[in-house]
Design an enzyme around this catalytic site. Structure first.
Site, PDB file in Angstrom:
ATOM      1  N   CYS A   1      -5.705   2.152  -4.809  1.00  0.00           N
ATOM      2  CA  CYS A   1      -5.249   2.794  -3.580  1.00  0.00           C
ATOM      3  C   CYS A   1      -6.216   3.924  -3.227  1.00  0.00           C
ATOM      4  CB  CYS A   1      -3.836   3.351  -3.763  1.00  0.00           C
ATOM      5  SG  CYS A   1      -3.159   4.069  -2.249  1.00  0.00           S
TER       6      CYS A   1
ATOM      7  N   CYS B   1       0.829  -1.209   0.000  1.00  0.00           N
ATOM      8  CA  CYS B   1       0.000   0.000   0.000  1.00  0.00           C
ATOM      9  C   CYS B   1       0.863   1.258   0.000  1.00  0.00           C
ATOM     10  CB  CYS B   1      -0.979   0.037   1.163  1.00  0.00           C
ATOM     11  SG  CYS B   1      -2.241   1.311   0.896  1.00  0.00           S
TER      12      CYS B   1
END
Length: 438
Positions: free
Chosen positions: A367, A189
């Site tokens: 994201c 991430c």
């Protein structure tokens, strides 16, 4: 001290020192048609899919952890918007019913003999293997960590042991530098290190402390974000909110007793700078799983060496990979795992029929860039870094509805869709929203 000990253990997640055992377990042998290594998002999702394909009695998962965490929500835990308790459930509760859970660490993978050895000496043989062991966090590669977490004013949203320390540091902030870092390694991430910066800015504004804060984001990268469309929007936010971004700055040391952080300039080797902090959020260096790295399954860098389109291993045709442990050249996220799970399911189905895999993974990843307590930029893109957006609107714009997607919809999709093997990403919906076009 307990936190430090646990963080030291997390370095060796998935690997353990072998000891002599005289119990009957040490010599036990097991065999499964489909063996899944790892009980994270990829491992649980694929075990659910394999149960439907092969029958529960033919599938086993090797995973030592008592708890399974929905890690994407830790960004909000670090900002006080969610509790750490809400992010976890017992591993046994998310396992597909009837599938065998082997509660051990993987010690060794031997693809030439189709066997895996666990840390208690058990040898498990398989016909097919799915490797979903994730990656390693390496706090210890920063001088002064993990022991520095014993001090206040420092936290990290990347570990269950330190995420609440981020929230404590944010609450205790008085005046000075609030520092946020991004390491010189691949990370999972890649948006998370800056999400907590935007949330901290919002919290300090809400509590009347923003005027006394210098908010600084030191990233090892040469860009703010890897996809230009979203990077352009983020730079506008940075300028508008008076945030300072320093590119090519890599955290190499934390002097927690002095509240100092030391950075190296990656463009000028040997040049370092020291910054004092009132709050420090650390994104640790990360690397390949040590068991994978030490096996014939890895590439030169230590990542699982798989075909980027089919997720089948490049050398061993009965081995497959998913998620953070692989060398797939895309951002390591739960959204990527979802899309990969649908492709891998199709690949295995074809392989079992002695047919050629026909579904290709395009690198889809997502994201949700949290930019405040009510807004999100939903970045979605492919292998080429090209936007691959689900909705027929400009997703580079901050939107409240995307925040609700992040906070309310995505956790539900994770627990009840991805982990049960029914959510394979938004691909089919994208085609509907975009009238069949990419």
């Amino acid at each position: 001290m307990a936190t430090v000990c646990r963080l030291r253990q997390c370095r060796s997640s998935g690997i353990a020192i072998s000891h002599l055992h005289t119990s009957s377990r040490a010599s036990a042998k097991q065999h499964y048609k489909m063996l899944v290594l790892g009980g994270g998002s990829g491992g649980i999702a694929m075990s659910a899919r394999m149960k439907r394909m092969l029958g529960a009695e033919n599938v086993a998962v090797v995973e030592p952890s008592e708890m399974h965490y929905y890690q994407p929500i830790w960004t909000l835990v670090g900002a006080g918007a969610k509790t750490v308790a809400s992010s976890g459930r017992p591993t046994a509760s998310v396992m597909p019913s009837g599938v065998k859970l082997v509660k051990s660490k993987v010690q060794e993978i031997n693809p030439d003999s189709n066997t895996v050895r666990t840390d208690d000496g058990t040898e498990i043989s398989y016909e097919y293997l799915i490797v979903a062991l994730g990656l390693q966090l390496h706090y210890e590669k920063i001088k002064g960590l993990p022991e520095g977490f014993q001090h206040p004013k420092i936290g990290s949203n990347y570990s269950v042991q330190t995420v609440e320390k981020t929230w404590k540091a944010l609450q205790d902030f008085k005046e000075g530098n609030a520092l946020f870092t991004f390491p010189n390694t691949p990370v999972k991430c890649a948006g998370a290190p800056q999400k907590i910066m935007y949330l901290s800015d919002a919290f300090l504004r809400k509590t009347g402390k923003r005027a006394k804060a210098n908010i600084i984001y030191n990233t090892s990268l040469p860009v703010l974000f890897g996809v230009k469309k979203y990077a352009d929007s983020l730079w506008e936010i940075v300028k508008h909110r008076d945030l300072k971004v320093n590119l090519r700055q890599n955290l190499i040391e934390v002097r927690a007793d002095k509240q100092e952080a030391v950075f190296e300039n990656l463009d000028k080797p040997g040049e370092t700078s020291v910054l004092e902090y009132e709050m420090l959020h650390v994104t640790p260096p990360m690397g390949p799983n040590l068991v994978v790295k030490g096996s014939p399954l890895s590439d030169e860098a230590g990542w699982l060496d798989v075909n980027k389109e089919t997720l089948q291993h490049k050398t061993y045709p009965n081995v497959f990979g998913i998620g953070d442990c692989t060398n797939l050249p895309t951002s390591k996220t739960a959204a990527a795992v979802a899309a990969q799970s649908a492709v891998l399911n199709r690949t295995i189905k074809k392989i079992l029929k002695n047919e050629k895999p026909d579904k290709k993974y395009d690198g889809y990843t997502s994201c949700p860039l949290v930019t405040s307590y009510k807004t999100v930029i939903l970045a979605e893109f492919d292998y080429d870094g090209q936007p691959l957006e689900t909705f027929p609107i400009n997703q580079a714009k901050e939107r409240r509805i995307m925040y609700h997607m992040k906070v309310d919809v995505m956790p539900h999709l994770y627990w009840h869709g991805l982990l049960t093997g029914f959510w394979g990403g938004p691909g089919p919906y994208r085609k509907i929203f975009h009238l069949g076009m990419k």
